[in-house]
Design an enzyme around this catalytic site. Structure first.
Site, PDB file in Angstrom:
ATOM      1  CB  CYS A 146      -1.012  -0.193   1.193  1.00  0.00           C
ATOM      2  SG  CYS A 146      -0.265  -0.558   2.684  1.00  0.00           S
ATOM      3  CD  GLU A 199       4.895  -1.280   4.640  1.00  0.00           C
ATOM      4  OE1 GLU A 199       4.558  -2.400   5.036  1.00  0.00           O
ATOM      5  OE2 GLU A 199       3.915  -0.504   4.397  1.00  0.00           O
ATOM      6  CG  HIS A 239      -0.377   4.406   3.859  1.00  0.00           C
ATOM      7  ND1 HIS A 239      -1.091   4.235   5.024  1.00  0.00           N
ATOM      8  CD2 HIS A 239      -0.118   3.106   3.284  1.00  0.00           C
ATOM      9  CE1 HIS A 239      -1.216   2.862   5.350  1.00  0.00           C
ATOM     10  NE2 HIS A 239      -0.331   2.141   4.194  1.00  0.00           N
TER      11      HIS A 239
HETATM   12  P1  NAP Z   1      -6.668  -9.818   7.637  1.00  0.00           P
HETATM   13  O1  NAP Z   1      -7.312  -8.933   8.286  1.00  0.00           O
HETATM   14  O2  NAP Z   1      -5.776 -10.401   9.154  1.00  0.00           O
HETATM   15  O3  NAP Z   1      -7.242 -11.082   7.020  1.00  0.00           O
HETATM   16  C1  NAP Z   1      -6.664 -12.421   6.779  1.00  0.00           C
HETATM   17  C2  NAP Z   1      -7.601 -13.399   5.984  1.00  0.00           C
HETATM   18  O4  NAP Z   1      -6.623 -14.427   5.690  1.00  0.00           O
HETATM   19  C3  NAP Z   1      -8.636 -13.768   6.786  1.00  0.00           C
HETATM   20  O5  NAP Z   1      -9.619 -13.863   5.952  1.00  0.00           O
HETATM   21  C4  NAP Z   1      -8.440 -15.266   7.179  1.00  0.00           C
HETATM   22  O6  NAP Z   1      -9.499 -15.991   7.586  1.00  0.00           O
HETATM   23  C5  NAP Z   1      -7.556 -15.571   6.281  1.00  0.00           C
HETATM   24  N1  NAP Z   1      -6.616 -16.661   6.786  1.00  0.00           N
HETATM   25  C6  NAP Z   1      -5.822 -16.631   7.789  1.00  0.00           C
HETATM   26  N2  NAP Z   1      -5.092 -17.794   7.898  1.00  0.00           N
HETATM   27  C7  NAP Z   1      -5.604 -18.742   7.113  1.00  0.00           C
HETATM   28  C8  NAP Z   1      -5.726 -19.946   6.507  1.00  0.00           C
HETATM   29  N3  NAP Z   1      -4.629 -20.749   7.330  1.00  0.00           N
HETATM   30  N4  NAP Z   1      -6.060 -20.413   5.366  1.00  0.00           N
HETATM   31  C9  NAP Z   1      -7.023 -19.719   5.048  1.00  0.00           C
HETATM   32  N5  NAP Z   1      -7.484 -18.395   5.197  1.00  0.00           N
HETATM   33  C10 NAP Z   1      -6.488 -17.938   6.191  1.00  0.00           C
HETATM   34  O7  NAP Z   1      -5.595  -9.140   7.057  1.00  0.00           O
HETATM   35  P2  NAP Z   1      -5.529  -8.047   5.872  1.00  0.00           P
HETATM   36  O8  NAP Z   1      -5.178  -6.647   6.389  1.00  0.00           O
HETATM   37  O9  NAP Z   1      -6.995  -8.154   5.360  1.00  0.00           O
HETATM   38  O10 NAP Z   1      -4.522  -8.582   4.822  1.00  0.00           O
HETATM   39  C11 NAP Z   1      -4.635  -9.490   4.152  1.00  0.00           C
HETATM   40  C12 NAP Z   1      -3.377  -9.639   3.109  1.00  0.00           C
HETATM   41  O11 NAP Z   1      -3.234  -8.161   2.059  1.00  0.00           O
HETATM   42  C13 NAP Z   1      -2.036  -9.683   3.608  1.00  0.00           C
HETATM   43  O12 NAP Z   1      -1.404 -10.295   3.072  1.00  0.00           O
HETATM   44  C14 NAP Z   1      -1.536  -7.982   3.863  1.00  0.00           C
HETATM   45  O13 NAP Z   1      -0.258  -8.083   3.796  1.00  0.00           O
HETATM   46  C15 NAP Z   1      -1.927  -7.521   2.411  1.00  0.00           C
HETATM   47  N6  NAP Z   1      -2.207  -6.062   2.358  1.00  0.00           N
HETATM   48  C16 NAP Z   1      -2.967  -5.470   3.184  1.00  0.00           C
HETATM   49  C17 NAP Z   1      -3.345  -4.156   3.300  1.00  0.00           C
HETATM   50  C18 NAP Z   1      -4.061  -3.244   4.130  1.00  0.00           C
HETATM   51  O14 NAP Z   1      -4.110  -2.157   3.911  1.00  0.00           O
HETATM   52  N7  NAP Z   1      -4.746  -3.985   5.055  1.00  0.00           N
HETATM   53  C19 NAP Z   1      -2.528  -3.452   2.190  1.00  0.00           C
HETATM   54  C20 NAP Z   1      -1.956  -4.051   1.193  1.00  0.00           C
HETATM   55  C21 NAP Z   1      -1.831  -5.505   1.264  1.00  0.00           C
HETATM   56  P3  NAP Z   1     -10.240 -16.170   9.119  1.00  0.00           P
HETATM   57  O15 NAP Z   1     -10.856 -14.909   9.337  1.00  0.00           O
HETATM   58  O16 NAP Z   1     -11.081 -17.259   8.768  1.00  0.00           O
HETATM   59  O17 NAP Z   1      -9.096 -16.126   9.763  1.00  0.00           O
END
Ligand code: NAP
Length: 349
Positions: A146, A199, A239
């Protein structure tokens, strides 16, 4: 009217997964037909198992879907991935191997061979290496971190026009970038945390890949020296980044502003549904841009810039702002899908 493409969301219950669902409600080209997450959520109704973070209600058709395991038997044409990085690599590979196009937010495949790290307004030419991937009908396309996204959109018009030699960037990054529940309130209230794991390396390595070229059927990094320092601040979304640049050839201050304001790229020309127009807002008010005021410009897909001035160390310095969960995550991935559809690279399975 063509029928909509059917998308599955991997990691649908997470912060990014939810943003996909919010942004794809009423999308003209794409509909969600499957949601998948971990075994903790699988088998339950999406609406019952998800800690929904948005102010707008969960679309009814999604709330009633059963959450499935992340195994490649989902009823859809392609998948978006918002999976936790600890599992994204393997799961995304298994989907691509099974013939699904995978459009991912996660970091795992950003530097895999022939995988484009795509911002459609910056490096759509990188899509040409996708056909070198060894997945048969499936493929993987990723979007950048991001904090990289806003920076690179601001740098691209300048790199095209004058060439970039050096970039120094200091970020003030929103809490939503850490997912949910993210940083503990007692850590961040009345505070700034001058560290976000990995990061700085991500910003430095991703920027030169995205601004690089294709040579001999491989990505070749741009030869730009870049240094990043990343801080977490108590802002919900958006950001803000302070950037110093040194250019290869001399540029006038007014010319830089003009180049930003006039920058048009393929998504704008193709009128893709999520493409903001204008892509870049330049503000003359010296107190702008600000996260609370400007992060939602262009439905969260535009980039805001201000305070361009001469720099005693480099040539110029300025401030850039972009929405981290929209342009920097789910919205960026949706725009990636749109350009793939427009180019005929993403079709029904
Ligand atoms: P998050 O809120 O922690 O969500 C993680 C997701 O992954 C949940 O749906 C979770 O399911 C699933 N998950 C976890 N363990 C799993 C497993 N063993 N098998 C299958 N599914 C599993 O994280 P987030 O902030 O949305 O980020 C998700 C990704 O996008 C990350 O890789 C992050 O680095 C990237 N990202 C985030 C942002 C941001 O601004 N937040 C920006 C760019 C990229 P459950 O709910 O069932 O546990």
């Amino acid at each position: 009217m063509k029928p909509k493409l059917r998308a599955g969301i991997l990691g649908a219950t997470g912060a990014v997964g939810q943003k996909f669902i919010e942004l794809l409600a009423n999308h003209p080209w794409i509909e969600i037909t499957a949601v998948a997450a971990s075994q903790r959520s699988a088998g339950k109704k999406y609406g019952d198992v998800t800690n929904w973070l948005s102010g707008t209600p969960i679309p009814l058709s999604i709330a009633n879907l059963e959450v499935q395991d992340c195994i490649p038997n989902l009823d859809c044409d392609f998948v978006f991935s918002g999976l936790d990085a600890s599992v994204a690599g393997e799961i995304e590979t298994s989907f691509a191997q099974a013939g699904y196009p995978v459009i991912s937010n996660s970091r795992n495949h950003r530097f895999s061979p022939n995988v484009p790290l795509l911002i459609p307004e910056v490096n759509p030419d990188h899509l040409s290496l996708m056909k070198e991937q060894k997945f048969g009908k499936g493929f993987i396309v990723t979007n950048p971190n991001c904090s990289t996204t806003g920076l690179v959109i601001a740098l691209k018009p300048l790199h095209d026009q004058w060439g970039l030699e050096q970039v120094n960037v200091v970020t003030m990054q929103a809490l939503s970038g850490a997912g949910y529940p993210g940083v503990a309130s007692l850590d961040i209230l009345d505070n700034v945390i001058p560290y976000i794991g990995s990061e700085e390396q991500k910003m430095e390595s991703e920027t030169v890949k995205i601004l690089g070229k294709i040579e001999n059927k491989a990505f070749k990094n741009a030869s730009i020296k870049i240094s990043a320092q990343c801080n977490r601040v108590a802002v919900m979304n958006g950001h803000l980044e302070c950037v110093n640049i040194k250019l290869k050839t001399k540029a006038k201050l007014d010319a830089i502003i003009q180049v930003w304001q006039n920058y048009q790229a393929e998504p704008q020309q193709l009128k893709l549904p999520s493409a903001p127009n204008p892509l870049i807002y330049y503000f003359t008010n010296e107190k702008y841009p600000q996260p609370r005021l400007h992060r939602d410009l262009g439905n969260g897909m535009a980039v805001s810039i201000g305070r361009l001035r001469e720099c005693p160390l480099f040539d110029y310095k300025f401030v850039v702002l972009s929405h981290n969960t929209v342009r920097g995550a789910a919205g960026g991935a949706i725009l990636n899908a749109e350009i793939l559809i427009a180019k005929g690279l993403l079709t029904t399975r």
